[in-house]
Scaffold this active site. Structure first.
Site, PDB file in Angstrom:
ATOM      1  N   ASP A   1     -11.201   3.039   4.088  1.00 40.27           N
ATOM      2  CA  ASP A   1     -11.666   1.542   3.795  1.00 40.27           C
ATOM      3  C   ASP A   1     -13.282   1.406   3.768  1.00 40.27           C
ATOM      4  O   ASP A   1     -13.676   0.378   3.340  1.00 40.27           O
ATOM      5  CB  ASP A   1     -11.166   0.933   5.427  1.00 40.27           C
ATOM      6  CG  ASP A   1     -10.164   0.129   4.893  1.00 40.27           C
ATOM      7  OD1 ASP A   1      -9.752  -0.445   4.080  1.00 40.27           O
ATOM      8  OD2 ASP A   1      -9.364  -0.272   6.125  1.00 40.27           O
TER       9      ASP A   1
ATOM     10  N   GLN B   1      -4.817  -1.255   9.428  1.00 40.69           N
ATOM     11  CA  GLN B   1      -4.998  -2.568   8.972  1.00 40.69           C
ATOM     12  C   GLN B   1      -5.302  -3.489   9.971  1.00 40.69           C
ATOM     13  O   GLN B   1      -5.255  -3.653  11.230  1.00 40.69           O
ATOM     14  CB  GLN B   1      -3.414  -2.946   8.738  1.00 40.69           C
ATOM     15  CG  GLN B   1      -3.066  -4.194   8.090  1.00 40.69           C
ATOM     16  CD  GLN B   1      -3.796  -4.194   6.597  1.00 40.69           C
ATOM     17  OE1 GLN B   1      -3.633  -3.268   5.823  1.00 40.69           O
ATOM     18  NE2 GLN B   1      -4.199  -5.345   6.325  1.00 40.69           N
TER      19      GLN B   1
ATOM     20  N   LYS C   1       0.781  -1.280  -0.044  1.00 41.19           N
ATOM     21  CA  LYS C   1      -0.066   0.052  -0.061  1.00 41.19           C
ATOM     22  C   LYS C   1       0.779   1.214  -0.008  1.00 41.19           C
ATOM     23  O   LYS C   1       0.673   2.092  -0.905  1.00 41.19           O
ATOM     24  CB  LYS C   1      -0.914  -0.039   1.289  1.00 41.19           C
ATOM     25  CG  LYS C   1      -2.087  -0.960   1.196  1.00 41.19           C
ATOM     26  CD  LYS C   1      -2.957  -0.907   2.347  1.00 41.19           C
ATOM     27  CE  LYS C   1      -3.700  -2.278   2.263  1.00 41.19           C
ATOM     28  NZ  LYS C   1      -4.368  -2.499   3.323  1.00 41.19           N
TER      29      LYS C   1
END
Ligand code: GUN
Length: 292
Positions: free
Chosen positions: A117, A94, A50
């Site tokens: 997200d 995460q 990422k």
């Protein structure tokens, strides 16, 4: 074969161009903060990818590696700081988090406008009611883009069978496809006659996390198969291997289009994360008209 790697690369190129326009015309550089707690090996790999791809797209990447024993309060403090940092347009924590931290409390603490997200209840709610401006979860966006690249942009009337009902993939992908006028069946571990239902599908989205569960005889000839699974297994020679939720070698003979693992949905997820970061930056600065 639906080449997710190539399609993701095209999308990243479009995002890079849009980022350049944003910088040139508005003097803005999108910033993405990625927070990782602990040492989960798979998560470390995802976060590295990422970070690298964020920078390659011309955006700023801020990585926060916190030790396994970070308390929930400390993590909430970090999120509060990032919520209030104007250089940070997107925040991603995460998952999974260590067991002593309540995942839902963390997701709820992220500002919905920075929730790239798309996991915050405000964004899931916006997606559910079809409101513009929702930040939509990345993997589901990737699934829909891949399905459209194979079938054309009009998916209306297609019967989609989603296997799996997670908040990260199953539920949001079902909502997105409903918005595309698909007929959507969500199935899960308690579903009866799963094989028979699956065989009715024009599009199968497999997101259960069970290696090679979906067999060739579950698939209608010519159907489109999108495999979200990333399962770590070992080869007969003892080497580590990634396989999907679909038995690819079998299913490829029956499907009209199928995504491989790796190289299918995976690369799309990160490309869509960059897209969300770009969109969040524009939204936060009242900028419209730069599309990606
Ligand atoms: N872990 C596995 N997939 C994801 C994802 O899409 N977002 C976050 N934050 N964590 C994950």
């Amino acid at each position: 074969m639906i080449d997710g790697k190539a399609i993701a690369s095209e999308l990243r190129d479009r995002i890079s161009s849009a980022v350049a326009v944003l910088k040139e015309d508005h003097g803005l550089i999108p910033g993405l903060a990625v927070v990782i707690v602990g040492e989960d090996a798979a998560s470390q790999v995802y976060v590295r990818n990422k970070t690298r791809q964020t920078r390659e797209a011309g955006m700023n990447s801020y990585e926060y590696k916190l030790p396994e024993d970070t308390s929930e309060g400390e993590l909430l403090g970090e999120i509060d700081r990032l919520n209030n940092d104007s250089n940070v347009n997107g925040i991603l924590v995460q998952l999974p988090l260590p067991e002593h931290i309540d995942e839902s409390a963390i997701i709820a603490a992220i500002s919905p406008e920075k929730d790239v997200d798309g996991f915050h209840a405000v964004n899931s709610g916006r997606l559910m009611i079809g409101e513009n401006g929702a930040l939509v979860p990345c993997t589901p966006q990737g699934c829909v883009i891949l399905a459209k690249r194979h079938l054309g942009s009009d998916l209306s009337g297609k019967h989609v069978v989603v296997i799996g009902r997670s908040n990260i993939v199953g539920k949001p992908v079902a909502m997105l496809l409903l918005q595309e006028n698909c007929t959507v069946t969500i199935t899960h571990s308690k579903t009866r006659k799963l094989e028979e239902i699956c065989k009715e599908a024009d599009i199968v989205i497999a997101a259960v996390g069970r290696a090679k569960m979906v067999k060739a005889d579950w698939i209608k000839p010519g159907a489109t198969v999108i495999d979200v699974g990333i399962n770590r297994t070992t080869n007969s020679d003892g080497r580590a291997k990634l396989v999907g939720d679909v038995d690819f070698e079998e299913a490829v003979e029956v499907a009209g289009g199928i995504t491989p693992v790796p190289g299918g949905v995976g690369p799309m997820t990160i490309a869509c994360l960059l897209r969300n970061t770009f969109k969040a930056t524009c939204h936060q600065n009242n900028i419209s008209g730069i599309d990606v």
